[in-house]
Scaffold this active site. Sequence first.
Site, PDB file in Angstrom:
ATOM      1  N   PHE A 125       0.899  -1.141   0.000  1.00 11.63           N
ATOM      2  CA  PHE A 125       0.000   0.000   0.000  1.00 11.63           C
ATOM      3  C   PHE A 125       0.943   1.198   0.000  1.00 11.63           C
ATOM      4  O   PHE A 125       2.057   1.076   0.550  1.00 11.63           O
ATOM      5  CB  PHE A 125      -0.823  -0.032   1.293  1.00 11.63           C
ATOM      6  N   GLN A 239      -7.894  14.185   5.078  1.00 10.49           N
ATOM      7  CA  GLN A 239      -7.208  13.684   3.890  1.00 10.49           C
ATOM      8  C   GLN A 239      -8.099  13.851   2.655  1.00 10.49           C
ATOM      9  O   GLN A 239      -9.236  13.389   2.648  1.00 10.49           O
ATOM     10  CB  GLN A 239      -6.874  12.200   4.076  1.00 10.49           C
ATOM     11  N   HIS A 241      -8.571  12.820  -1.162  1.00  9.25           N
ATOM     12  CA  HIS A 241      -8.181  11.848  -2.184  1.00  9.25           C
ATOM     13  C   HIS A 241      -8.144  12.610  -3.507  1.00  9.25           C
ATOM     14  O   HIS A 241      -8.972  13.496  -3.733  1.00  9.25           O
ATOM     15  CB  HIS A 241      -9.251  10.744  -2.205  1.00  9.25           C
ATOM     16  N   LEU A 255     -15.168   7.744  -4.964  1.00  8.61           N
ATOM     17  CA  LEU A 255     -13.778   7.610  -5.405  1.00  8.61           C
ATOM     18  C   LEU A 255     -13.614   6.947  -6.766  1.00  8.61           C
ATOM     19  O   LEU A 255     -14.293   5.983  -7.079  1.00  8.61           O
ATOM     20  CB  LEU A 255     -12.997   6.749  -4.409  1.00  8.61           C
ATOM     21  N   GLU A 258      -7.242   4.902  -6.952  1.00  9.03           N
ATOM     22  CA  GLU A 258      -5.893   5.286  -7.372  1.00  9.03           C
ATOM     23  C   GLU A 258      -5.280   4.233  -8.286  1.00  9.03           C
ATOM     24  O   GLU A 258      -4.308   4.488  -8.987  1.00  9.03           O
ATOM     25  CB  GLU A 258      -5.009   5.500  -6.145  1.00  9.03           C
ATOM     26  N   ARG A 289      -0.471  10.466  -3.068  1.00 11.66           N
ATOM     27  CA  ARG A 289      -1.861  10.904  -2.984  1.00 11.66           C
ATOM     28  C   ARG A 289      -1.971  12.409  -2.700  1.00 11.66           C
ATOM     29  O   ARG A 289      -2.708  13.123  -3.381  1.00 11.66           O
ATOM     30  CB  ARG A 289      -2.549  10.119  -1.870  1.00 11.66           C
ATOM     31  N   HIS A 354     -11.900  12.654   2.139  1.00 14.09           N
ATOM     32  CA  HIS A 354     -11.926  11.199   2.221  1.00 14.09           C
ATOM     33  C   HIS A 354     -11.858  10.675   3.650  1.00 14.09           C
ATOM     34  O   HIS A 354     -12.521   9.702   3.996  1.00 14.09           O
ATOM     35  CB  HIS A 354     -10.740  10.680   1.414  1.00 14.09           C
ATOM     36  N   ARG A 389      -2.677   9.934   6.642  1.00 10.15           N
ATOM     37  CA  ARG A 389      -2.953   8.564   7.081  1.00 10.15           C
ATOM     38  C   ARG A 389      -2.235   7.569   6.192  1.00 10.15           C
ATOM     39  O   ARG A 389      -2.313   7.642   4.971  1.00 10.15           O
ATOM     40  CB  ARG A 389      -4.460   8.302   7.012  1.00 10.15           C
TER      41      ARG A 389
HETATM   42  C1  LIG Z   1     -14.055   4.276  -0.499  1.00  7.07           C
HETATM   43  C2  LIG Z   1     -13.313   4.062   0.793  1.00  7.07           C
HETATM   44  C3  LIG Z   1     -12.257   3.165   0.832  1.00  7.07           C
HETATM   45  C4  LIG Z   1     -11.554   2.963   2.040  1.00  7.07           C
HETATM   46  N1  LIG Z   1     -10.555   2.017   2.048  1.00  7.07           N
HETATM   47  C5  LIG Z   1      -9.886   1.786   3.206  1.00  7.07           C
HETATM   48  C6  LIG Z   1      -8.865   0.766   3.245  1.00  7.07           C
HETATM   49  O1  LIG Z   1      -8.601   0.074   2.253  1.00  7.07           O
HETATM   50  N2  LIG Z   1      -8.213   0.571   4.411  1.00  7.07           N
HETATM   51  C7  LIG Z   1      -8.474   1.300   5.535  1.00  7.07           C
HETATM   52  O2  LIG Z   1      -7.829   1.067   6.557  1.00  7.07           O
HETATM   53  N3  LIG Z   1      -9.453   2.251   5.524  1.00  7.07           N
HETATM   54  C8  LIG Z   1     -10.163   2.510   4.396  1.00  7.07           C
HETATM   55  N4  LIG Z   1     -11.163   3.452   4.387  1.00  7.07           N
HETATM   56  C9  LIG Z   1     -11.504   4.141   5.643  1.00  7.07           C
HETATM   57  C10 LIG Z   1     -12.365   3.252   6.556  1.00  7.07           C
HETATM   58  O3  LIG Z   1     -13.344   2.590   5.793  1.00  7.07           O
HETATM   59  C11 LIG Z   1     -13.093   4.056   7.642  1.00  7.07           C
HETATM   60  O4  LIG Z   1     -12.224   4.944   8.252  1.00  7.07           O
HETATM   61  C12 LIG Z   1     -13.662   3.139   8.726  1.00  7.07           C
HETATM   62  O5  LIG Z   1     -14.440   2.136   8.144  1.00  7.07           O
HETATM   63  C13 LIG Z   1     -14.468   3.888   9.773  1.00  7.07           C
HETATM   64  O6  LIG Z   1     -15.085   2.952  10.639  1.00  7.07           O
HETATM   65  P1  LIG Z   1     -15.869   3.396  11.951  1.00  7.07           P
HETATM   66  O7  LIG Z   1     -16.371   2.163  12.597  1.00  7.07           O
HETATM   67  O8  LIG Z   1     -15.030   4.311  12.741  1.00  7.07           O
HETATM   68  O9  LIG Z   1     -17.083   4.264  11.430  1.00  7.07           O
HETATM   69  P2  LIG Z   1     -18.255   3.946  10.385  1.00  7.07           P
HETATM   70  O10 LIG Z   1     -18.063   2.682   9.639  1.00  7.07           O
HETATM   71  O11 LIG Z   1     -18.421   5.218   9.629  1.00  7.07           O
HETATM   72  O12 LIG Z   1     -19.512   3.724  11.313  1.00  7.07           O
HETATM   73  C14 LIG Z   1     -20.132   4.792  11.967  1.00  7.07           C
HETATM   74  C15 LIG Z   1     -21.378   4.284  12.639  1.00  7.07           C
HETATM   75  O13 LIG Z   1     -21.918   5.314  13.459  1.00  7.07           O
HETATM   76  C16 LIG Z   1     -23.310   5.429  13.228  1.00  7.07           C
HETATM   77  N5  LIG Z   1     -23.710   6.799  13.560  1.00  7.07           N
HETATM   78  C17 LIG Z   1     -23.196   7.962  13.098  1.00  7.07           C
HETATM   79  N6  LIG Z   1     -23.799   9.012  13.687  1.00  7.07           N
HETATM   80  C18 LIG Z   1     -24.717   8.504  14.543  1.00  7.07           C
HETATM   81  C19 LIG Z   1     -25.669   9.062  15.431  1.00  7.07           C
HETATM   82  N7  LIG Z   1     -25.799  10.374  15.561  1.00  7.07           N
HETATM   83  N8  LIG Z   1     -26.477   8.218  16.142  1.00  7.07           N
HETATM   84  C20 LIG Z   1     -26.368   6.870  16.002  1.00  7.07           C
HETATM   85  N9  LIG Z   1     -25.470   6.291  15.180  1.00  7.07           N
HETATM   86  C21 LIG Z   1     -24.665   7.093  14.472  1.00  7.07           C
HETATM   87  C22 LIG Z   1     -23.498   5.021  11.786  1.00  7.07           C
HETATM   88  O14 LIG Z   1     -24.806   4.625  11.512  1.00  7.07           O
HETATM   89  C23 LIG Z   1     -22.495   3.867  11.696  1.00  7.07           C
HETATM   90  O15 LIG Z   1     -23.073   2.701  12.183  1.00  7.07           O
HETATM   91  C24 LIG Z   1     -11.885   3.689   3.210  1.00  7.07           C
HETATM   92  C25 LIG Z   1     -12.944   4.595   3.151  1.00  7.07           C
HETATM   93  C26 LIG Z   1     -13.658   4.779   1.968  1.00  7.07           C
HETATM   94  C27 LIG Z   1     -14.789   5.764   1.956  1.00  7.07           C
END
Ligand SMILES: Cc1cc2nc3c(=O)[nH]c(=O)nc-3n(C[C@H](O)[C@H](O)[C@H](O)COP(=O)(O)OP(=O)(O)OC[C@H]3O[C@@H](n4cnc5c(N)ncnc54)[C@H](O)[C@@H]3O)c2cc1C
Length: 585
Positions: A125, A239, A241, A255, A258, A289, A354, A389
């Site tokens: 990566f 960040q 993208h 997205l 890349e 990036r 992103h 990141r």
């Molecule tokens: C296209 C894309 C590709 C990516 N690829 C990678 C990768 O390859 N590797 C990597 O390490 N990271 C990657 N990331 C980043 C990574 O996916 C995220 O940073 C990570 O999944 C965040 O997880 P989380 O559990 O913190 O939050 P989230 O998965 O965003 O979950 C948030 C939760 O909070 C809930 N919520 C929000 N507000 C409220 C509220 N007010 N009341 C009740 N519930 C609420 C939502 O419903 C959800 O359930 C990528 C991101 C994207 C967009």
Amino acid sequence: MSTTQRAERQITTSVLVIGTGGAGLRASIELAERGVQVLAVGKRRKHDAHTTLAAGGINAALATMDPEDSWQQHAADTLRESYFLADPEIVETVTKNAARGIEDLERWGMPFAREEDGRISQRFFGAHTYRRTAYAGDYTGLEIQRTLLRRARELDVPIIDTVYITRILVSAGVVFGAYGFDVVDGTPVVIHADAVIIAAGGHNRIWRYTSSRRDENTGDSFRLAALAGGKIRDAELVQFHPSGILEPTEVAGTLVSEAARGEGGILTNALGERFMDKYDPERMELSTRDRVALANYTEIAEGRGTEKGGVYLDVSHLPRETIMEKLPRLYRTMIDLQMLDITTTPMEVAPTAHYSMGGVWVAPEDHGTGVDGLYAIGEASSGLHGANRLGGNSLIELLVYGRLTGESAAEYTRGLTSIHRDPAAVAEARAEMDALLAPESADGAESARVLQRAIRDLMTEHAGVVRTEEGLSAGLAKLAELEERAARVTAHPDIAGFDDLAHAFDLKGSLLAARATLECALERRETRGCHNRADFPEQSEALRGNFLWSPTEGVSFEPLPAAPEEWRALAEAHLDDSPAGKLVE
Ligand SMILES: Cc1cc2nc3c(=O)[nH]c(=O)nc-3n(C[C@H](O)[C@H](O)[C@H](O)COP(=O)(O)OP(=O)(O)OC[C@H]3O[C@@H](n4cnc5c(N)ncnc54)[C@H](O)[C@@H]3O)c2cc1C
């Protein structure tokens, strides 16, 4: 219809987890395994949390492909990529515990890609010294989400994925639950809990182009923590993208991987010039990036962008078979969203917000927020990524701190000797919701959706890839107007549900997150990683630290402790950040 007229649903649990993405699920599993009563809530369907979008992979120095790899090298790479702004203790915790995070997933049936002899495959990566990113095809996040949901189901973890949390309930500095409503039928919900873990994501939906979907990452975590007495760290560090699509509006910012550049895609401006030779003549489109994002931004800002405000990314010169074999997901997405055939036609792209590297301030040992019984994890939190990141670190952070924070919350609740309650805090949360549901005021109602759009335009114009004192100050002046208009927002639930009320609260989160971002960006008078200040183009050693923000105290600065010498040496020994063969999301 006020909440006083609608019966409040009362729920009691030991630990409440807000968020059913990767971080929230991992913490819930830990609590359930330890025999602690837990409830996880989310505002969108649990099978479709933002985590499912993650594609490229998850990091751990397993050394399955490169035996020289170590957690220390992973730590050094993370620190270097953060522009030495990551918290060394958080970096150490994540990198040391990463292998355990992968083992847990493996044990629960995660279908990692494997070599013929059964070893977990690991790929490069960008900016990693060794191959240490484990993956499941192009769908790593989706598989992690499925694996965690399966495990949570085995443990009978209660999950309600229709509850929107609007306030954390605090009594004399101690958390005692949260207030919210059911997005389907509008029932107000009071959840009494001894500890609360915020895992509700970041704030990158406050830019016009963003890789987050409509109701994701609207800054809810920032608002919930800040109003409970927590602080926000480095909100300005976001960040971008390099390539998000421009249309259709509802999905602007989705997205373009890349990998499109990695496979030989070419960037040109509206004048037909291949412009990367001005920004990185050696690596051209294979540059990093942040540099490509800056290049795309500059071409557009200086008037050489397309009419729609983008640049062209073209893969049509590649053999069709290469595109179908190496970029199948992109091919399909562009047909689905724009009816555009990338084997014949260039795409129009622009930088897209992103990932929130800043977030709720947390202590390295347990991700406590400084408010008794309140924790934050995942993209909601901060400290691991600094000013940039390392790709793949976000997913492993969910696993590591999900587990450790679950453990800490379990210990905290076991040690409690009294129960806290404060009817005044509940009344305040109730009144806030009632005010939004009240009939329109005589001086005209405002629409949450219209104001949300205005914030996104404002942040794109004034706090995008490149920032200046003048632009940020103008942004703050415009934000004050939006805050004033937001006081007149009312919600109109209809037969389809209470989405309108959710949008009104999304707006509140976004306004607070925008203010924190603009105020911190103004104070960070340097250029570091993702944060480009045209008026302060150099990195400042004096600013190697964090900006902390709260709604009552504004911005303050906290210098960072030095990282261990050993890591610095490792970071400096491997300065080859060539992204060749490393461009995946
Ligand atoms: C296209 C894309 C590709 C990516 N690829 C990678 C990768 O390859 N590797 C990597 O390490 N990271 C990657 N990331 C980043 C990574 O996916 C995220 O940073 C990570 O999944 C965040 O997880 P989380 O559990 O913190 O939050 P989230 O998965 O965003 O979950 C948030 C939760 O909070 C809930 N919520 C929000 N507000 C409220 C509220 N007010 N009341 C009740 N519930 C609420 C939502 O419903 C959800 O359930 C990528 C991101 C994207 C967009």
